[in-house]
Design a protein around this motif. Structure first.
Motif, short mmCIF file in Angstrom:
data_model
loop_
_atom_site.label_atom_id
_atom_site.label_comp_id
_atom_site.label_asym_id
_atom_site.label_seq_id
_atom_site.Cartn_x
_atom_site.Cartn_y
_atom_site.Cartn_z
N VAL A 189 37.68 35.93 44.30
CA VAL A 189 38.34 35.23 45.40
C VAL A 189 39.32 34.19 44.87
O VAL A 189 40.43 34.04 45.38
N LEU A 190 38.89 33.49 43.80
CA LEU A 190 39.71 32.39 43.26
C LEU A 190 41.08 32.86 42.80
O LEU A 190 42.06 32.12 42.90
N GLY A 191 41.15 34.08 42.27
CA GLY A 191 42.43 34.57 41.79
C GLY A 191 43.07 35.56 42.74
O GLY A 191 43.87 36.38 42.34
N GLY A 192 42.67 35.50 44.01
CA GLY A 192 43.12 36.54 44.93
C GLY A 192 44.30 36.14 45.79
O GLY A 192 44.87 35.05 45.65
N GLN A 193 44.63 37.07 46.66
CA GLN A 193 45.65 36.83 47.68
C GLN A 193 44.94 37.26 48.96
O GLN A 193 44.94 38.42 49.32
N LEU A 194 44.32 36.29 49.63
CA LEU A 194 43.31 36.64 50.61
C LEU A 194 43.87 37.09 51.96
O LEU A 194 44.80 36.47 52.49
N VAL A 195 43.29 38.16 52.46
CA VAL A 195 43.63 38.66 53.78
C VAL A 195 42.35 38.62 54.62
O VAL A 195 41.34 39.19 54.23
N SER A 215 41.21 40.60 48.47
CA SER A 215 41.86 39.62 47.61
C SER A 215 43.06 40.26 46.92
O SER A 215 43.71 39.65 46.10
N ARG A 216 43.26 41.56 47.25
CA ARG A 216 44.41 42.32 46.73
C ARG A 216 44.45 42.29 45.22
O ARG A 216 45.51 42.11 44.61
N ARG A 217 43.31 42.45 44.61
CA ARG A 217 43.27 42.43 43.15
C ARG A 217 42.07 43.25 42.67
O ARG A 217 41.23 43.64 43.45
N ARG A 218 42.02 43.44 41.37
CA ARG A 218 40.90 44.13 40.76
C ARG A 218 39.66 43.24 40.82
O ARG A 218 39.78 42.02 40.70
N PHE A 219 38.49 43.87 41.00
CA PHE A 219 37.24 43.10 40.98
C PHE A 219 37.13 42.37 39.64
O PHE A 219 37.28 42.96 38.58
N PHE A 220 36.88 41.08 39.73
CA PHE A 220 36.89 40.24 38.53
C PHE A 220 35.52 40.28 37.83
O PHE A 220 34.48 40.22 38.49
N GLY A 221 35.53 40.37 36.51
CA GLY A 221 34.28 40.33 35.76
C GLY A 221 33.43 41.57 35.95
O GLY A 221 32.21 41.49 36.08
#
Lengths: 547, 233
Positions: free
Chosen positions: A340-346, A278-284
Motif C-alpha cells: 500500500v505504501l508504494g502504491g497508487q491507490l484506487v 495499488s496498481r503495482r506488484r505485490f511487495f515482498g
C-alpha cells in the motif's frame, strides 16, 4: 494433455444431463461449479449463523433478560460457533481455492475432480445434519464448538443434537480434507508450462499453506470426534481424566491450525486485492511465501496455549511457539503495508474491505499475543476478552477478507458487476458494526464476564457495554442486508462485466468472465507466464512498446 | 494478590507494545490513504522487494519475540514456582499453607477447610445451590498463603476470581491446585468460566478475606457442622 479424455467424458454425460439444469450443477466435476456451490452454501449459512448471533445479542442487550431459555441460548451459541467455523469460514476458504487455484496456475481442471465434488456433498450433508438438531425434541447441539467431554457425553448432554453434530462435523471435515487435497495437488502438479512455484500468485501460495495444515491437522479432529462418539456410547470412558484432557489435546491439535486455514486464504485474497488496486506488484513476495510456510509449520506446535488454565499443559513451551508466530505474521504485515505504501491507490469496494482488514486483523493478532501469554491468559481465557479476540481475527479480519474476495472476483465468476454504491454502504455499516460489537467485549472480559453465559445479573455492571455491543450487531445486520441487496440487484440487472474489469495481475483475468469450461481455450489462450503477475508484465511491456 | 500484580505488569507492557505497533501501522495506512491516492497523482513504486530492509526488520521481529518469550516465561515462573501442574508456593509458608478443598459441581461450589492435624473430622464446609443469589462463600485469611485444591464432581468447571486475575479449571478425576495470598480484607465475586450446562451463567461464589483471627473463629464455628443452611435445596 489430460484435457482430451476428460472432455470426451463430459460430452458423453451432457447427452443425458443438460449442463444448465440443477442436476448439471449438482454432479458437475467442473472445479468452478464445485467452488461456487461450496461458496454459495457457505454464504447462505453465513447469513443463517449471523441471525443466530443476532438472537444472542438480543438476549444479552440487557441484564437478566430471558428472551430464550438458557438451554436454547446454549444451542444458539453452539451452532453459531460450530456453523461459522466448520461450515462457513473453512469451507468458503477452501471453496475459493477450488475455484481459483486451477485458474491461477493455468490448469484446465482441478486435480481429483470427483473427490472434490464428493467433498462438497459431504460438507453440504454435514451442514444439514448439524442443523437438523434444531428439529429434535431435545434441541440442537449445545456444548459449544469444541464440545469438551464429559459435558458433551451422553450423561450430561442427552438427546440427539450432539450425535447429529458429531456426524455433521465429521462429514464436513472429511469433505474439507478431500477438497484440500485436490487444491494442493492442483497447485503442485497441474501448473501450466512456465508457472514455476515462485511465479504462483500469492493467493495460490496461501492455499498451499492452508491445505498443508488441512492435511496435517484435520485428521486430529476426526480422531477427537471419534473419541467423543465412543464416549456417547460408553460414557464411563470420560470418568478418566486421561480421556478428558486427551480429547482437548486432539481437538486443539486441529483447533489451532484451523484458525489459520480460516485466515491464510483471506490474507492471500487481501494481498491480491491490495496489489491490484495499488496498481503495482505485490511487495515482498518471497518473504511472504516463506513466512506462510513457516507460519503453517509453527501452527502445528502451538495447540496447548488453549489449555493453560487446565493446569495440565506446559506453559513455557506453548507460550514460546505461540509468541514465535509474531515473526511470520510480522513479515506478512510488512508485505501488506509495504504494498500500500508504494502504491497508487484506487478505492473500489474490494479495496476498502482489504484496507480495513489491515488494522482490524491487527487488533486480533496483537490481542492474540496477549492470550498466548500464560500470565495474561489465566485471567482472560474463557472470558469475553477471548470472544473479542477471536471475532477480531475471524470477523474483523477473515470475514473482511472474504467480502474483499467476493467483491473482487464476483465479476469474474458471474460475468456481472456488483453495485459500487451498495458495496460502499455495506462496507461502512460493517466497519461501524464490527468495531461497535466486538471492541467493548475486550473490556467485558477484563471486568469479569465469562463467555457462554445465557444472561448476567444487573449488579455485575455488564449492562452498558453489552448494550453498545448489541447496537453494533444491529449495524452488522443492516450491512448484511445491503450485501444481500447488492447480490440481488446484480442478478436482476445483470450489468455485463468485462474479462478484466480491475486490471488484474493473475491468469484468471486473462480468460472470459465467467471462464469457459476448461478455463483457457485457443481463443482465450494462456498469456506468457513471466512472473507472479503475468498480466501486469504484459501491460508494462505494452506500455514500453508504445513509448 | 501476586497473580494480579504479575498480570497488571505483563498486561501493561504488552498493551504498550501492541499500542505502539498498532499506531505505526495506522500511521503508514493514513499516509498511504492521503498521499498514495491515484487522484493525488502518486505513481506506483517499481520496487517489488526491499530485501535488506526486510532482513533488518526480521531481525527486529526476532528480537521482540525473544524478549517477549523470556519476559513472559519469567513472569510465568514467578507465578508458578513449583511448575504449573501443582502451581505456585515454594514461598516461606509453602510448607504450611492454609488448604481449602474446592469441589465444583453442576451448578455450584463446595469449599472444605480441613482442620489442622491428620484427622479430617473437624473440617469446616460451606456450600450452596447458586439459585436466586444463594451463593457459597470461600473464606480465607489475609496475609497467609492459601492453597486451593480444585476438583469437580461431574463436568469440567473453572474457578475464576476476576479481581485476582486468575482462574484454574476444575476437572473430574484430577486435582489442580494453586496458591494465593490476599493482602487486605474484602469480598470479591468468583465465577465459573468453563461452560458447564444450563446454569453455567449463575454459578458464582464469593471470595471473602478476613483477618487470621477471624478466620480461626470462623473455622471453629463451622467445624463438623453440616454444610451451611443455605445449602439445603
Amino acid at each position: 494433455m489430460t484435457l482430451a479424455p476428460d472432455a470426451a467424458r463430459s460430452t458423453g454425460a451432457s447427452r443425458s444431463v443438460r449442463p444448465r439444469s440443477w442436476l448439471g450443477w449438482a454432479i458437475s466435476t467442473d472445479h468452478k461449479r464445485i467452488g461456487l456451490l461450496t461458496m454459495g452454501t457457505a454464504v447462505v449459512l453465513l447469513f443463517l449463523m449471523g441471525i443466530l448471533a443476532l438472537l444472542m445479542r438480543s438476549q444479552l442487550a440487557q441484564p437478566e433478560q430471558q428472551v430464550f431459555s438458557p438451554d436454547l441460548y446454549n444451542q444458539l451459541f453452539s451452532i453459531h460457533g460450530s456453523g461459522m467455523i466448520y461450515m462457513v469460514m473453512t469451507p468458503f476458504a477452501i471453496g475459493l481455492g477450488v475455484y481459483l487455484v486451477p485458474l491461477q496456475v493455468g490448469a484446465p481442471a482441478i486435480a481429483m475432480p470427483r473427490t472434490t465434488l464428493f467433498g462438497y456433498w459431504l460438507y453440504a450433508l454435514g451442514a444439514v445434519l448439524m442443523l437438523t438438531g434444531f428439529a429434535m425434541p431435545t434441541g440442537a447441539h449445545a456444548d459449544g464448538w469444541f464440545s469438551y467431554p464429559p459435558m458433551a457425553s451422553s450423561v450430561y448432554t442427552p438427546g440427539n443434537g450432539t450425535p447429529l453434530w458429531i456426524v455433521g462435523v465429521f462429514a464436513a471435515t472429511v469433505g474439507s480434507l478431500g477438497m484440500g487435497w485436490a487444491v494442493l495437488w492442483t497447485a503442485l502438479r497441474k501448473r501450466a508450462r512456465g508457472m514455476t512455484m515462485l511465479r504462483l500468485p500469492i493467493f495460490t501460495w496461501s492455499m498451499i499453506a492452508s491445505t498443508l495444515m488441512v492435511i496435517g491437522a484435520f485428521p486430529s479432529l476426526l480422531a477427537a470426534l471419534t473419541l467423543l462418539a465412543i464416549g456417547r456410547v460408553e460414557p464411563s470412558v470420560f470418568d478418566s481424566n486421561v480421556w478428558n484432557i486427551g480429547y482437548q489435546h486432539l481437538f486443539w491439535f486441529y483447533g489451532h491450525p484451523v484458525v489459520y486455514v480460516m485466515f491464510f486464504p483471506y490474507l492471500g485474497a487481501v494481498g491480491e486485492v491490495l496489489a491490484v488496486f495499488s496498481r503495482r506488484r505485490f511487495f515482498g513476495y518471497k518473504g511472504t511465501v516463506i513466512s506462510l510456510l513457516v507460519f503453517a509449520a509453527l501452527s502445528m506446535s502451538v495447540w496447548g496455549h488453549h489449555m493453560f488454565a487446565t493446569g495440565q499443559a506446559t506453559n513455557d513451551y506453548y507460550s514460546l511457539t505461540s509468541i514465535a508466530l509474531l515473526v511470520p505474521a510480522g513479515i506478512e504485515y510488512f508485505a501488506l503495508v509495504g504494498t500500500v505504501l508504494g502504491g497508487q491507490l484506487v478505492f473500489t469496494t474490494p479495496m476498502l474491505f482489504a484496507l480495513a482488514f489491515i488494522p482490524q486483523f491487527l487488533i486480533g493478532g496483537l490481542s492474540g499475543i496477549m492470550v498466548g501469554t500464560p500470565v495474561i491468559d489465566y485471567h482472560v481465557t474463557d472470558s469475553y476478552f477471548v470472544v473479542a479476540h477471536l471475532h477480531y481475527v475471524l470477523f474483523a479480519g477473515s470475514a473482511f477478507g472474504l467480502f474483499a474476495a467476493v467483491y473482487f472476483w464476483w465479476p469474474k465468476v458471474t460475468g456481472f458487476l456488483l453495485d459500487e454504491r451498495l458495496g460502499r454502504v455495506h462496507f461502512v455499516l460493517l466497519v461501524i458494526g464490527t468495531n461497535l460489537t466486538f471492541l467493548p467485549m475486550f473490556w467485558l472480559g477484563q471486568f469479569g464476564m465469562p463467555r457462554r453465559v445465557a444472561t448476567y445479573p444487573e449488579w455485575a455492571g455488564f449492562g452498558a457495554l453489552n448494550l453498545v455491543s448489541s447496537i453494533g450487531a444491529a449495524f452488522l445486520a443492516a450491512g448484511m442486508i445491503a450485501f444481500a441487496m447488492n447480490i440481488q440487484v446484480s442478478f436482476r440487472r445483470r450489468p455485463k462485466a468485462p474479462a478484466d474489469p480491475w486490471q488484474g495481475h493473475s491468469l484468471e483475468w486473462a480468460t472470459a468472465s465467467p471462464p469457459p469450461r476448461y478455463n483457457f481455450t485457443p481463443h482465450l489462450p494462456l498469456p506468457p507466464i513471466t512472473s507472479n503477475a503475468p498480466l501486469l508484465d504484459a501491460r508494462t511491456r505494452q506500455g514500453q512498446g508504445r513509448a | 494478590m501476586e497473580q494480579r500484580r504479575i498480570f497488571e505488569q505483563v498486561f501493561t507492557t504488552e498493551s504498550a507494545i501492541a499500542a505502539f505497533v498498532f499506531l505505526v501501522v495506522l500511521c503508514a495506512l493514513a499516509y498511504s490513504l492521503i498521499r498514495r491516492r491515484a487522484r493525488a497523482g502518486a505513481t506506483p513504486s517499481p520496487h517489488a522487494e526491499r530485501q535488506r530492509l526486510e532482513t533488518v526488520y526480521v531481525v527486529v521481529l526476532v528480537g521482540i519475540a525473544a524478549f517477549l518469550v523470556v519476559y513472559t516465561a519469567s513472569a510465568n515462573d514467578r507465578e508458578h514456582p513449583g511448575g504449573e501442574s501443582h502451581a505456585a508456593g515454594r514461598g516461606v509458608e509453602a510448607a504450611h499453607p492454609v488448604t481449602v478443598d474446592v469441589t465444583a459441581f453442576q451448578w455450584c461450589w463446595k469449599f472444605s477447610h480441613p482442620a489442622p492435624g491428620p484427622s479430617r473430622a473437624g473440617e469446616a464446609t460451606t456450600t450452596a445451590n447458586c439459585r436466586d443469589g444463594r451463593l457459597p462463600t470461600l473464606v480465607v485469611p489475609t496475609g497467609r498463603t492459601v492453597r486451593l485444591k480444585i476438583t469437580s464432581q461431574d463436568v469440567i468447571h473453572s474457578l475464576w476470581v476476576p479481581a485476582l486475575r486468575y482462574k484454574m479449571d476444575a476437572f473430574p478425576d484430577h486435582t489442580n491446585s494453586f496458591t494465593l495470598k490476599i493482602d487486605k480484607e474484602g469480598k470479591w465475586i468468583g465465577r465459573c468460566a468453563e461452560f458447564c450446562g444450563n446454569r453455567h451463567h449463575s454459578m458464582d461464589f464469593w471470595l471473602k478475606a478476613v483477618s487470621p483471627d477471624e478466620y480461626e473463629e470462623w473455622v471453629q464455628q463451622h467445624q463438623g457442622a453440616a454444610p451451611t443452611p443455605e445449602a439445603s435445596t
